[in-house]
Design an enzyme around this catalytic site. Sequence first.
Site, PDB file in Angstrom:
ATOM      1  N   ASP A 148       0.837  -0.997   0.159  1.00 45.34           N
ATOM      2  CA  ASP A 148       0.042   0.146   0.101  1.00 45.34           C
ATOM      3  C   ASP A 148       0.931   1.275   0.089  1.00 45.34           C
ATOM      4  O   ASP A 148       1.747   1.389   0.657  1.00 45.34           O
ATOM      5  CB  ASP A 148      -0.903  -0.024   1.276  1.00 45.34           C
ATOM      6  N   GLU A 232      -2.104  -1.154  -5.675  1.00 45.06           N
ATOM      7  CA  GLU A 232      -3.596  -0.728  -6.012  1.00 45.06           C
ATOM      8  C   GLU A 232      -3.342   0.477  -6.956  1.00 45.06           C
ATOM      9  O   GLU A 232      -2.229   1.056  -7.351  1.00 45.06           O
ATOM     10  CB  GLU A 232      -4.347  -0.046  -4.985  1.00 45.06           C
ATOM     11  N   CYS A 285     -12.170  -5.160   5.381  1.00 42.45           N
ATOM     12  CA  CYS A 285     -11.621  -5.620   6.623  1.00 42.45           C
ATOM     13  C   CYS A 285     -10.871  -7.070   5.960  1.00 42.45           C
ATOM     14  O   CYS A 285     -11.268  -7.663   5.226  1.00 42.45           O
ATOM     15  CB  CYS A 285     -12.710  -6.087   7.573  1.00 42.45           C
ATOM     16  N   CYS A 288     -12.350 -10.514   7.685  1.00 39.83           N
ATOM     17  CA  CYS A 288     -13.539 -10.933   7.541  1.00 39.83           C
ATOM     18  C   CYS A 288     -14.123 -10.656   6.547  1.00 39.83           C
ATOM     19  O   CYS A 288     -15.059 -11.099   5.876  1.00 39.83           O
ATOM     20  CB  CYS A 288     -14.765 -10.583   8.879  1.00 39.83           C
ATOM     21  N   CYS A 304     -12.969  -2.528  12.348  1.00 38.27           N
ATOM     22  CA  CYS A 304     -13.993  -3.429  11.478  1.00 38.27           C
ATOM     23  C   CYS A 304     -15.317  -3.400  12.705  1.00 38.27           C
ATOM     24  O   CYS A 304     -15.272  -3.792  13.643  1.00 38.27           O
ATOM     25  CB  CYS A 304     -13.618  -4.655  11.154  1.00 38.27           C
ATOM     26  N   CYS A 307     -16.418  -7.595  12.876  1.00 39.12           N
ATOM     27  CA  CYS A 307     -15.550  -8.636  13.578  1.00 39.12           C
ATOM     28  C   CYS A 307     -14.692  -7.836  14.854  1.00 39.12           C
ATOM     29  O   CYS A 307     -13.927  -8.675  15.359  1.00 39.12           O
ATOM     30  CB  CYS A 307     -14.579  -9.438  12.807  1.00 39.12           C
ATOM     31  N   ASP A 314      -3.025   1.405   6.564  1.00 35.09           N
ATOM     32  CA  ASP A 314      -2.116   0.993   5.455  1.00 35.09           C
ATOM     33  C   ASP A 314      -1.931  -0.399   5.647  1.00 35.09           C
ATOM     34  O   ASP A 314      -1.971  -1.186   4.381  1.00 35.09           O
ATOM     35  CB  ASP A 314      -1.055   1.824   5.581  1.00 35.09           C
TER      36      ASP A 314
END
Length: 372
Positions: A148, A232, A285, A288, A304, A307, A314
């Site tokens: 990232d 990305e 997340c 999960c 999250c 969960c 990052d």
Amino acid sequence: MCLDEKKRVPRYAELPKRWNAEKAQRPWVYAVSKCCGQEALRDLDRAFVNFWRWRKEKQGRRVGFPRFRRKHGRRDSFRLTGSIKVHPRSVTLPRIGCVRTKEPTAKFRGGILSATVSREADRWYVSLTVKVERPDPVPVEGPVVGMDLGLTAFATLHDGTKIDAPKPLAKALRKLRHRQRLHSRKRRGSRNRQKSALGLARLHRRLRGQRTDFLHKLTTKLAKTKSVIVVEDLSVQGMMRNRHLARSIGDAGWYEFRRMLEYKTEWYGSRLVVAPRSYPSTKMCSACGYVKDEMPLSERIFRCEACGLVLDRDLNAARNLASFVAGSSPETVNACGGEGSGQEDILVQPDPMKQEPSSRKPAATAVGNKRL
Ligand SMILES: [Zn+2]
């Protein structure tokens, strides 16, 4: 030559003819090798072709109308072809003669296609284009890595490693501002203004050098040790338009980083995977697969709601990127109604930014402070 976008644009076949007609009034043209003019026309032609192609297709990076260049602009450079000879510590260029180099040039033996001479501040460089056969690389046996790119750390790997960029611009910004201010107070056309302009140019050159060095070392290491690198698809240009982010992004050199990774992964037998912009690497997340509605840039910690995972923003994104390709995306992604694992969308090495075929390797050799 008067070229106007509204008027006709000359074809390549026509350019040399018009140039020859103009030359008679510009005797300084004859002081340099005739290749300079030819090569410049070739570049101009390519610039026109690229411009019209972009106009038609509107794809990839925006290409503007070719701009005029001043005789002593910020970037002085010219390209030479013809008889270029390389000696251990010097280069013989047409019309210019033998020039001592700062770096040894032994690696450039063989067919030299062209030499580009350029100036940065008070230093002259010659880069030689050599045709090199690159054997098909042996695929790298290494781990998959999710990366990232961020603003606080240059990059975060999915295993938690943070890579900090030496922030040359941020560090030297104060110095640069100060110098800029001093410079603007000098009288135009004065000797002192000339001197301070040179100082500023040197400072810029040093910063650029530090940044390029960092990017080269990092990308080479990644391409040689990781089998797959997942990043990305940042809209770098879009983010550059956001003025708050622009400086640190420009400083961090993401665009250059991507470009280097693209050709180096090809050289060294690694693979670059760019997750599409639709892949929610920051909002999802990593444990999960729950996808948040939004994740503003100011939130540095991912929490999250499904969960209860609490993780660095990052790092969470880097883990998602790693699982994007590893096929190990959490099974719950689909169960949670997330946006799918995105496995079908894998883009392998898109190259809108690629400029050179990988077999041609330009390499720069410093010519020290010697004037050509
Ligand atoms: Zn979760």
